[in-house]
Design an enzyme around this catalytic site. Structure first.
Site, mmCIF file in Angstrom:
data_model
loop_
_atom_site.group_PDB
_atom_site.id
_atom_site.type_symbol
_atom_site.label_atom_id
_atom_site.label_comp_id
_atom_site.label_asym_id
_atom_site.label_seq_id
_atom_site.Cartn_x
_atom_site.Cartn_y
_atom_site.Cartn_z
ATOM 1 N N CYS A 110 0.805 -1.223 0.000
ATOM 2 C CA CYS A 110 0.000 0.000 0.000
ATOM 3 C C CYS A 110 0.833 1.265 0.000
ATOM 4 O O CYS A 110 0.280 2.369 0.015
ATOM 5 C CB CYS A 110 -0.944 -0.013 1.200
ATOM 6 S SG CYS A 110 -2.023 -1.464 1.207
ATOM 7 N N THR A 169 1.835 -7.884 8.917
ATOM 8 C CA THR A 169 0.679 -7.042 8.614
ATOM 9 C C THR A 169 0.433 -5.933 9.636
ATOM 10 O O THR A 169 -0.082 -4.873 9.286
ATOM 11 C CB THR A 169 -0.610 -7.885 8.495
ATOM 12 O OG1 THR A 169 -0.795 -8.634 9.706
ATOM 13 C CG2 THR A 169 -0.526 -8.834 7.314
ATOM 14 N N HIS A 194 -2.488 7.872 6.345
ATOM 15 C CA HIS A 194 -2.742 6.551 5.754
ATOM 16 C C HIS A 194 -4.157 6.124 6.141
ATOM 17 O O HIS A 194 -4.901 5.650 5.292
ATOM 18 C CB HIS A 194 -1.699 5.549 6.239
ATOM 19 C CG HIS A 194 -1.792 4.219 5.580
ATOM 20 N ND1 HIS A 194 -1.674 4.060 4.211
ATOM 21 C CD2 HIS A 194 -1.999 2.972 6.096
ATOM 22 C CE1 HIS A 194 -1.811 2.775 3.907
ATOM 23 N NE2 HIS A 194 -2.004 2.100 5.030
ATOM 24 N N THR A 218 -8.764 0.876 10.311
ATOM 25 C CA THR A 218 -8.484 -0.328 11.094
ATOM 26 C C THR A 218 -8.006 0.084 12.484
ATOM 27 O O THR A 218 -7.429 1.162 12.660
ATOM 28 C CB THR A 218 -7.404 -1.206 10.437
ATOM 29 O OG1 THR A 218 -6.184 -0.468 10.331
ATOM 30 C CG2 THR A 218 -7.847 -1.663 9.058
ATOM 31 N N GLU A 230 -0.841 5.372 13.834
ATOM 32 C CA GLU A 230 -0.506 6.593 13.100
ATOM 33 C C GLU A 230 -0.842 7.837 13.918
ATOM 34 O O GLU A 230 -0.063 8.797 13.955
ATOM 35 C CB GLU A 230 -1.241 6.621 11.760
ATOM 36 C CG GLU A 230 -0.858 7.801 10.884
ATOM 37 C CD GLU A 230 -1.477 7.740 9.500
ATOM 38 O OE1 GLU A 230 -1.025 8.497 8.619
ATOM 39 O OE2 GLU A 230 -2.415 6.935 9.292
ATOM 40 N N LYS A 274 -9.434 8.292 2.703
ATOM 41 C CA LYS A 274 -9.922 6.927 2.535
ATOM 42 C C LYS A 274 -11.323 6.758 3.122
ATOM 43 O O LYS A 274 -12.010 5.782 2.806
ATOM 44 C CB LYS A 274 -8.961 5.929 3.185
ATOM 45 C CG LYS A 274 -7.633 5.762 2.460
ATOM 46 C CD LYS A 274 -6.785 4.684 3.108
ATOM 47 C CE LYS A 274 -5.457 4.487 2.404
ATOM 48 N NZ LYS A 274 -4.510 5.584 2.658
ATOM 49 N N HIS A 300 -9.776 2.192 0.429
ATOM 50 C CA HIS A 300 -8.316 2.026 0.368
ATOM 51 C C HIS A 300 -7.916 1.514 -1.004
ATOM 52 O O HIS A 300 -8.169 0.352 -1.345
ATOM 53 C CB HIS A 300 -7.873 1.058 1.461
ATOM 54 C CG HIS A 300 -6.400 0.968 1.636
ATOM 55 N ND1 HIS A 300 -5.497 1.662 0.856
ATOM 56 C CD2 HIS A 300 -5.635 0.249 2.512
ATOM 57 C CE1 HIS A 300 -4.275 1.373 1.233
ATOM 58 N NE2 HIS A 300 -4.325 0.525 2.237
ATOM 59 N N PHE A 346 1.831 -3.539 4.168
ATOM 60 C CA PHE A 346 2.160 -4.836 4.741
ATOM 61 C C PHE A 346 3.660 -5.098 4.581
ATOM 62 O O PHE A 346 4.291 -4.666 3.611
ATOM 63 C CB PHE A 346 1.385 -5.944 4.030
ATOM 64 C CG PHE A 346 -0.069 -6.043 4.439
ATOM 65 C CD1 PHE A 346 -0.617 -5.259 5.430
ATOM 66 C CD2 PHE A 346 -0.903 -6.962 3.806
ATOM 67 C CE1 PHE A 346 -1.946 -5.368 5.797
ATOM 68 C CE2 PHE A 346 -2.243 -7.091 4.156
ATOM 69 C CZ PHE A 346 -2.757 -6.288 5.156
#
Length: 417
Positions: free
Chosen positions: A168, A275, A308, A312, A319, A338, A343, A403
């Site tokens: 990503c 991840t 970003h 999640t 972040e 997003k 995403h 990831f």
């Protein structure tokens, strides 16, 4: 060190194809997430996504106009989106009939997954019909670097031709490395960005098996909700963002329109988990610090951060922790576009760099929609909830994390003559 500026941009996205159309919808807080009806999703946990709509809002950048339909048969949609975005960016930069040295014009367009649906389709053909059923275009239709290849061939650009794959963070790394090629004298112009088209049964099933996707299937427009207590995963999306980067003096000499300067680029690795982000977003913070050093700026110089911000639990809070640590009580605004686009995986960094550039141009920062019940840790930090905010933006950061613990931060700034 040579200065690098942005002289053209192109977008294919769930909120619109064409930069100005997409930007208008972003500032209006319009979601591009919807129920998927292109294929059967009835047995999938997540049945929603952010997918570009063809033939309605795209005008001259409709794939059937921008790319010959005969050529489209040789392209997975992950490639097609990137070529369409590049067509807009090249035209925006005035390079369609470029009379300069095309050996000094390169392409750096990456992606995260590539032609996943083409791979799936050909695997089925092989199993059911044998090798004779496999298309001769199978491999070139699926591999990620063919986006850059098609753009290079279409315009005769013979400079560096590369494709970066860092999940990503691919789009952001492609822009950063493209800028460095210009700074080091390997090119005068680089066509840079990311493209992704991984929505299909395989992609959705794979991310669903990881419990990574939102299952808010009945209300797709509200499913992407970064930093909200009720978020339940990210939304798969697809599209492309392409920027034309150019050496500053070269752009001035040809009278090019200049949007902003690519002032800094930072990278880091978490070295933590395949991840999950490092605790406290430590890796992302080091990427931002590296970008600030590269730009010769301090945290107090930053006005806006395009996060970003995937919606999640671990990612959002890591972040936020990193940003609050680095920027302390400084009056910076941060939002996640997003929340509207979903995403875009390997295309996210490029699309979001474009949104940062437009925030600088227009003096307005996009909202984080669906942020109605923020996590307690948010406190008074400005996440631009639900409504766009007018403010002067001289310096913006665009964050992209992937990831494998790969992190990229880009710093864009208003051009000083």
């Amino acid at each position: 060190m040579k200065r690098v500026v942005i002289t053209g941009m192109g977008i294919v996205s769930p909120v619109g194809t064409g930069v100005e159309y997409a930007w208008k919808n972003i500032i209006a807080g319009q979601s591009g997430v919807r129920k998927i009806d292109e294929f059967d999703v009835s047995d999938l946990a997540s049945q929603i996504g952010g997918m570009p709509v063809r033939g309605t809002d795209v005008g001259q950048y409709n794939p059937d106009v921008a790319v010959d339909p005969r050529d489209q048969r040789k392209m997975d949609k992950a490639i097609l989106y990137g070529v369409v975005a590049a067509v807009e960016a090249v035209k925006d930069a005035g390079l369609e009939e470029y009379a300069g040295d095309k050996e000094r014009v390169g392409v750096s367009i990456g992606g995260g997954i590539g032609g996943l649906n083409t791979i799936y389709d050909n695997c089925i053909e092989l199993r059911e019909g044998g090798p004779r059923r496999i298309s001769p275009f199978f491999i070139p239709k699926a591999i990620i670097n063919m986006t850059a290849g098609h753009v290079s061939i279409k315009y005769g650009f013979k400079g560096p031709n590369i494709s970066i794959v860092t999940a990503c963070a691919s789009g952001a790394h492609s822009i950063g490395e493209g800028a460095r090629l210009i700074q080091h004298g390997d090119a005068d112009i680089m066509i840079c960005g990311g493209s992704e088209g991984a929505i299909g049964r395989t992609g959705l099933a794979g991310f669903s098996a990881m419990k990574a996707l939102s299952t808010r299937n009945d209300t797709p427009e509200t499913a992407s909700r970064p930093w909200d207590k009720t978020r339940d995963g990210f939304i798969m999306a697809e599209g492309a963002g392409v920027l034309v980067l150019e050496e500053y003096e070269h752009a001035v000499a040809r009278g090019a329109k200049i949007y902003a300067e690519v002032a800094g680029y930072g990278m880091s690795g978490d070295a933590y988990h395949i991840t999950a982000p490092a605790p406290g977003g430590e890796g992302g913070m080091r990427a931002m610090q590296a970008a600030l050093r590269d730009a010769g700026l301090q945290p107090a110089d930053v006005d806006y951060i395009n996060a970003h911000g995937t919606s999640t639990g671990l990612g959002d809070m890591g972040e936020l922790t990193a940003v609050k640590t680095l920027f302390a009580d400084m009056p910076v605004s941060m939002s996640s576009t997003k929340s509207m686009t979903g995403h875009l995986l390997g295309a996210a960094g490029a699309v979001e760099a474009i949104f940062c550039t437009l925030a600088i141009r227009d003096g307005i920062v996009p909202p984080t929609i669906n942020l109605n019940d923020p996590e307690d840790e948010v406190g008074n930090f400005d996440l631009v909830p639900n409504v766009a905010k007018k403010r002067k933006v001289d310096v913006a950061i665009s964050n992209s994390f992937g990831f494998g613990g790969t992190n990229a931060s880009l710093i864009l700034k208003k051009v000083e003559k």
